[in-house]
Enzyme design. Structure first.
Site, mmCIF file in Angstrom:
data_model
loop_
_atom_site.group_PDB
_atom_site.id
_atom_site.type_symbol
_atom_site.label_atom_id
_atom_site.label_comp_id
_atom_site.label_asym_id
_atom_site.label_seq_id
_atom_site.Cartn_x
_atom_site.Cartn_y
_atom_site.Cartn_z
ATOM 1 N N SER A 80 37.575 37.839 34.509
ATOM 2 C CA SER A 80 37.723 38.277 35.889
ATOM 3 C C SER A 80 37.409 39.779 35.921
ATOM 4 O O SER A 80 36.892 40.317 34.952
ATOM 5 C CB SER A 80 39.097 37.878 36.403
ATOM 6 O OG SER A 80 39.960 38.929 36.374
ATOM 7 N N GLU A 111 27.053 43.951 45.080
ATOM 8 C CA GLU A 111 26.947 42.625 45.703
ATOM 9 C C GLU A 111 28.220 42.340 46.471
ATOM 10 O O GLU A 111 29.273 42.860 46.125
ATOM 11 C CB GLU A 111 26.885 41.531 44.623
ATOM 12 C CG GLU A 111 25.683 41.543 43.760
ATOM 13 C CD GLU A 111 25.940 40.719 42.493
ATOM 14 O OE1 GLU A 111 26.772 39.794 42.502
ATOM 15 O OE2 GLU A 111 25.307 41.045 41.484
ATOM 16 N N LYS A 113 31.515 40.466 47.354
ATOM 17 C CA LYS A 113 32.448 39.675 46.546
ATOM 18 C C LYS A 113 32.929 38.522 47.416
ATOM 19 O O LYS A 113 33.741 38.695 48.316
ATOM 20 C CB LYS A 113 33.630 40.536 46.097
ATOM 21 C CG LYS A 113 34.634 39.784 45.265
ATOM 22 C CD LYS A 113 35.530 40.748 44.526
ATOM 23 C CE LYS A 113 36.815 40.184 43.982
ATOM 24 N NZ LYS A 113 36.982 38.776 43.851
ATOM 25 N N ASP A 115 34.728 35.174 48.591
ATOM 26 C CA ASP A 115 36.072 34.695 48.309
ATOM 27 C C ASP A 115 36.061 33.181 48.115
ATOM 28 O O ASP A 115 36.285 32.414 49.031
ATOM 29 C CB ASP A 115 36.975 35.075 49.484
ATOM 30 C CG ASP A 115 38.422 35.066 49.071
ATOM 31 O OD1 ASP A 115 38.684 34.860 47.878
ATOM 32 O OD2 ASP A 115 39.281 35.258 49.935
ATOM 33 N N ARG A 134 36.120 27.635 36.389
ATOM 34 C CA ARG A 134 36.534 28.713 35.513
ATOM 35 C C ARG A 134 37.719 28.306 34.631
ATOM 36 O O ARG A 134 37.792 28.653 33.472
ATOM 37 C CB ARG A 134 36.910 29.928 36.359
ATOM 38 C CG ARG A 134 37.422 31.075 35.545
ATOM 39 C CD ARG A 134 37.629 32.293 36.420
ATOM 40 N NE ARG A 134 38.112 33.391 35.618
ATOM 41 C CZ ARG A 134 39.372 33.584 35.308
ATOM 42 N NH1 ARG A 134 40.288 32.754 35.716
ATOM 43 N NH2 ARG A 134 39.732 34.608 34.558
ATOM 44 N N GLU A 168 29.703 31.542 42.562
ATOM 45 C CA GLU A 168 30.914 31.338 43.355
ATOM 46 C C GLU A 168 30.727 30.168 44.323
ATOM 47 O O GLU A 168 29.724 30.104 45.025
ATOM 48 C CB GLU A 168 31.158 32.640 44.144
ATOM 49 C CG GLU A 168 32.531 32.820 44.659
ATOM 50 C CD GLU A 168 33.502 33.291 43.579
ATOM 51 O OE1 GLU A 168 33.114 33.430 42.390
ATOM 52 O OE2 GLU A 168 34.668 33.499 43.946
ATOM 53 N N TYR A 220 25.294 34.374 40.554
ATOM 54 C CA TYR A 220 25.099 35.778 40.224
ATOM 55 C C TYR A 220 24.834 36.057 38.753
ATOM 56 O O TYR A 220 24.602 37.191 38.385
ATOM 57 C CB TYR A 220 26.233 36.662 40.755
ATOM 58 C CG TYR A 220 27.639 36.101 40.593
ATOM 59 C CD1 TYR A 220 28.362 35.711 41.702
ATOM 60 C CD2 TYR A 220 28.220 35.992 39.339
ATOM 61 C CE1 TYR A 220 29.646 35.209 41.581
ATOM 62 C CE2 TYR A 220 29.504 35.505 39.208
ATOM 63 C CZ TYR A 220 30.216 35.108 40.323
ATOM 64 O OH TYR A 220 31.480 34.618 40.192
ATOM 65 N N LYS A 309 38.073 46.213 46.345
ATOM 66 C CA LYS A 309 38.768 45.256 47.220
ATOM 67 C C LYS A 309 39.037 45.855 48.585
ATOM 68 O O LYS A 309 39.531 46.978 48.677
ATOM 69 C CB LYS A 309 40.119 44.876 46.586
ATOM 70 C CG LYS A 309 40.000 43.952 45.402
ATOM 71 C CD LYS A 309 39.727 42.536 45.883
ATOM 72 C CE LYS A 309 40.100 41.517 44.843
ATOM 73 N NZ LYS A 309 41.401 40.978 44.915
ATOM 74 N N CYS A 401 67.823 18.382 54.982
ATOM 75 C CA CYS A 401 66.391 18.496 54.713
ATOM 76 C C CYS A 401 65.592 17.804 55.818
ATOM 77 O O CYS A 401 65.826 16.632 56.109
ATOM 78 C CB CYS A 401 66.083 17.864 53.361
ATOM 79 S SG CYS A 401 64.332 17.691 53.052
ATOM 80 N N CYS A 404 63.816 14.452 54.244
ATOM 81 C CA CYS A 404 64.538 13.253 53.816
ATOM 82 C C CYS A 404 65.943 13.152 54.386
ATOM 83 O O CYS A 404 66.620 12.148 54.187
ATOM 84 C CB CYS A 404 64.611 13.216 52.291
ATOM 85 S SG CYS A 404 65.729 14.471 51.629
ATOM 86 N N CYS A 419 66.564 21.554 49.061
ATOM 87 C CA CYS A 419 66.976 20.172 49.232
ATOM 88 C C CYS A 419 67.340 19.673 47.841
ATOM 89 O O CYS A 419 66.570 19.842 46.894
ATOM 90 C CB CYS A 419 65.798 19.380 49.787
ATOM 91 S SG CYS A 419 66.056 17.614 49.710
ATOM 92 N N CYS A 424 63.501 13.091 47.467
ATOM 93 C CA CYS A 424 62.827 13.629 48.637
ATOM 94 C C CYS A 424 61.325 13.634 48.323
ATOM 95 O O CYS A 424 60.920 14.161 47.288
ATOM 96 C CB CYS A 424 63.330 15.047 48.908
ATOM 97 S SG CYS A 424 62.439 15.862 50.234
HETATM 98 S S1 IVH Z 1 30.953 38.961 38.724
HETATM 99 C C1 IVH Z 1 32.875 39.182 34.400
HETATM 100 N N1 IVH Z 1 30.066 38.843 41.207
HETATM 101 O O1 IVH Z 1 35.445 37.539 41.860
HETATM 102 C C2 IVH Z 1 32.321 38.431 35.521
HETATM 103 N N2 IVH Z 1 32.180 37.905 40.740
HETATM 104 O O2 IVH Z 1 37.636 39.160 40.845
HETATM 105 C C3 IVH Z 1 32.863 38.756 36.854
HETATM 106 N N3 IVH Z 1 33.297 36.909 42.654
HETATM 107 O O3 IVH Z 1 36.016 35.686 38.921
HETATM 108 C C4 IVH Z 1 32.212 38.025 37.944
HETATM 109 N N4 IVH Z 1 31.727 37.316 44.122
HETATM 110 O O4 IVH Z 1 35.117 34.453 41.006
HETATM 111 C C5 IVH Z 1 31.056 38.533 40.353
HETATM 112 N N5 IVH Z 1 29.160 38.788 43.329
HETATM 113 C C6 IVH Z 1 30.142 38.486 42.500
HETATM 114 C C7 IVH Z 1 31.308 37.817 42.934
HETATM 115 C C8 IVH Z 1 32.314 37.547 42.013
HETATM 116 C C9 IVH Z 1 32.915 36.777 43.923
HETATM 117 C C10 IVH Z 1 34.594 36.450 42.110
HETATM 118 C C11 IVH Z 1 34.491 35.698 40.809
HETATM 119 C C12 IVH Z 1 35.311 36.496 39.822
HETATM 120 C C13 IVH Z 1 36.239 37.240 40.722
HETATM 121 C C14 IVH Z 1 36.726 38.502 40.057
#
Ligand code: IVH
Length: 661
Positions: A80, A111, A113, A115, A134, A168, A220, A309, A401, A404, A419, A424
């Site tokens: 990650s 690039e 990111k 979700d 993953r 992704e 990617y 982020k 609850c 149930c 509960c 339940c």
């Molecule tokens: S590069 C070491 N590129 O974000 C490889 N990740 O927070 C890292 N993700 O696990 C991945 N868009 O699931 C990469 N353009 C992008 C991405 C991306 C989304 C996700 C991916 C990664 C997570 C890390």
């Protein structure tokens, strides 16, 4: 609290949230909150390096893959990324890169990111061959058949030699909203966000369902069979992937420095609501692959990339009602029903309020206007009350609850109201999972996926129904052949012979783990006596205090649980127990540690034999250990025992020791 305790508490908390996130796809905290926990732990470990252990979450990648799909090892770990939450943090990342590259020129690729969840897709002889999630980063799940239904994943490509892509899987917003509307009409739980919906859709056992969900796969990375890059430039691999027919996000840019990367981040932050899919930030990667190699990795993430982020998005809306959701652990979670409002391009109509304390802390009443927040991958939450509504109404936690009708209790010092009825439906799946797990009643083959099907099909309405299952019923289920069905039934049968403390532990009474169950069994020798004992009588058993005693009493005061007990007895499970002669037994005063795989005995059986003979079994080798009982593949414990000159024995020698005395 000592530093050691604080570190352990933090690790437990992090592991819990990693499990929720990686294994169950049901995160309860935002990435930012998770990052804060990791940072706190990293800081403490930095200050106290002597307390670092090899199993700390800081030196690990993720959680375990869940059962149900074939597990497949990744060619190289799917790591990650470290996060930058502010421009300063991105500049600090850049400074580190510059430093490590010793003044040579470099550039970045920025690039979006997306979700979603990451997945690898392998190709051979120009054809799509296998897709793997993953998972924990090293081992993922084979989702080939489901991935095949993703229309943006090419099934044929020009390149003949084997290669692998990584990318992704995402759910677009429109599809997500439509799916949730359908689910709501069908009386099903809504997905909290597109990420969860994507994960849920990719990991269903029916490829037809995946197909109907219109997922997307953005790639990617392009790697060869051994997990090495196909090209020397990341940008070049993106272009190549696009040319092979993969979906590569066109919203990407080469950036000469941190300022240009930050400008890209800012541009897309302003535009993010206009994108058809969710993004939670920007990934900034060093473009040159030789430079990436030079920079290398930490245990968790590459040093050549960072995730910038975006902050959570907030909006005001009204609390129309406060409802209750019953989770798998029986916890009653109050949920705010909101006047629908678009936050970051997704319509939000629910927000978790966690528990009574949280409602009190926020001071929220039905009718109030509140500020809510979405941070991408997490269930929206209420930040604060902004206006008191006219005729506002206080929320009152129900006394039974809502699923149930069973009793609910809130333990002193606990935030959650729960509960207590094991039957339940909301709790059932979890209870069965615990009942069947290793070290409890060892029903191998009874995994999450099977339990899910059995409960959903109404074949299991109580844990006790396990003992009425037939091979025919099992063999008709998804991914269940005759042979596996017969195996599961055999394992269920076997569980009838396991000792009484296991049965007690299997009931899942709060605070009654393996050890407490054994101590209670030793004291009472009869499971029904435990069920009938008063709080005072229960405390006569070793190590049982008022908290544990009350929890046991509460459990057996619930009529559903009494019924369960009666049925388990009728099914032939062990209710009687002979307390071991701990003092004066042939192995009295001796401490054993068990390691490796024993040829005939299971480790549990060896432990029981030792304890019946009055010996003790400890978890770790120390100077106090008298014998190490070692089987095949013994590792670090064997080494430690040898270092301390502790006698190492095998299974036969143990049996001899037992026979001699
Ligand atoms: S590069 C070491 N590129 O974000 C490889 N990740 O927070 C890292 N993700 O696990 C991945 N868009 O699931 C990469 N353009 C992008 C991405 C991306 C989304 C996700 C991916 C990664 C997570 C890390």
């Amino acid at each position: 609290m000592s530093v050691r305790d604080r570190i352990e508490k933090l690790r437990e908390k992090i592991r819990h949230h990693e499990h929720l996130y990686y294994v169950l796809d049901a995160p309860e905290i935002s990435d930012a909150e998770y990052d804060a926990l990791i940072r706190e732990l990293q800081q403490l470990e930095l200050e106290h390096p002597e307390l670092i252990t090899p199993d700390s979450p800081t030196v690990r990648v993720g959680g375990k893959p869940r059962e149900g799909f074939q597990k497949v090892a990744h060619s190289t770990p799917m790591l990650s990324l470290d996060n930058a939450l502010t421009p300063e943090e991105l500049r600090a990342f850049d400074a580190r890169v510059r430093d490590l590259l010793n003044g040579s020129d470099y550039r970045y690729v920025a690039e979006l990111k997306m979700d979603g969840l990451s997945m690898s897709a392998r190709y051979r002889n120009g054809a799509f061959e296998q897709a793997v999630t993953r998972g924990d980063g090293s081992i993922g799940e084979d989702v080939t058949e489901n991935a095949r239904t993703i229309r943006s994943l090419p099934l044929r490509v020009d390149r003949k030699p084997a290669f692998e892509t990584r990318g992704e899987v995402v759910f677009n917003r429109k599809g997500f909203e439509r799916l949730n509307a359908e689910r709501e009409t069908a009386g099903l739980a809504r997905f909290a966000n597109p990420r969860n919906a994507a994960a849920g859709s990719l990991r269903v056992l029916e490829p037809g369902i995946t197909a109907s969900r219109r997922l997307d796969y953005f790639t990617y990375f392009a790697l060869d069979e051994n997990g090495r890059y196909l090209f020397d430039s990341h940008w070049e691999s993106l272009e190549w992937l696009a040319a092979q027919g993969f979906k590569v996000n066109p919203k990407r840019r080469i950036c000469a420095n941190a300022d240009e990367a930050l400008a890209f981040c800012a541009e897309w932050e302003a535009e993010r609501d206009n994108l058809p899919y969710e993004i939670d930030g920007v990934v900034v990667k060093v473009d040159s692959i030789p430079q990436q190699r030079q920079l290398g990795f930490t245990a968790k993430a590459p040093r050549w990339a960072i995730a910038f982020k975006y902050a959570a998005q907030q909006k005001e809306t009204q609390v129309v009602d406060i409802g209750i959701q019953v989770g798998r652990t029986g916890a009653l979670t109050p949920v705010a029903h909101l006047a629908p409002v678009a936050v970051g391009g997704v319509t939000v109509s629910r927000a978790t309020l966690h528990n009574e304390d949280e409602i009190e802390r926020l001071g929220v009443h039905i009718g109030d206007t509140v500020l809510i927040e979405r941070s991408g991958d997490v269930i929206p939450k209420v930040v604060r009350v902004t206006h008191h509504g006219d005729g506002r109404k206080a929320f009152i936690m129900p006394s039974t609850c809502p699923v149930c009708g069973g009793h609910v209790v809130r333990e002193e010092g606990e935030a959650a109201t729960r509960c207590v009825n094991t039957n339940c439906p909301a709790r059932l799946k979890e209870s069965i999972g615990h009942f069947a797990s290793r070290g409890v009643l060892n029903i191998d083959g009874m995994g999450d996926v099977l339990i899910e099907q059995l409960v959903d099909k109404g074949l299991l309405k109580s844990v006790a129904d396990l003992y009425e299952l037939t091979e025919d019923q099992l063999a008709g289920l998804d991914r269940m052949g005759r042979k596996s069905a017969a195996n599961v039934i055999r394992n269920i049968d076997r569980s009838r012979t396991l000792p009484m403390p296991r049965v007690l532990g299997a009931l899942g009474i709060r605070f009654v783990g393996e050890r407490t169950a054994e101590l209670l069994a030793d004291h009472f020798c009869d499971l029904e006596k435990i069920a009938n004992a008063s709080v005072d009588e229960l405390q006569q058993a070793q190590e049982v205090g008022p908290k544990v005693a009350e929890s046991i009493r509460e459990f057996f005061d619930e009529s559903h649980n009494r019924e369960l007990l009666a049925r388990l007895k009728a099914a032939g499970l062990q209710f009687q127990h002979t307390a071991p002669k701990r003092e004066g037994g042939p192995l009295a005063g001796l401490t054993f540690v068990i390691t490796g795989t024993l040829p005939d005995l299971t480790r549990e059986a060896a432990k029981e034999k030792i304890e019946e003979a009055g010996g003790k079994v400890a978890a770790a080798v120390s100077r106090k250990t008298n014998y190490l009982l070692a089987g095949e593949d013994a590792g670090s414990k064997l080494k430690k025992a040898q270092e301390l000159s502790i006698p190492v024995i095998g299974e036969n020698e143990l049996l001899k020791l037992l026979a001699e005395t």
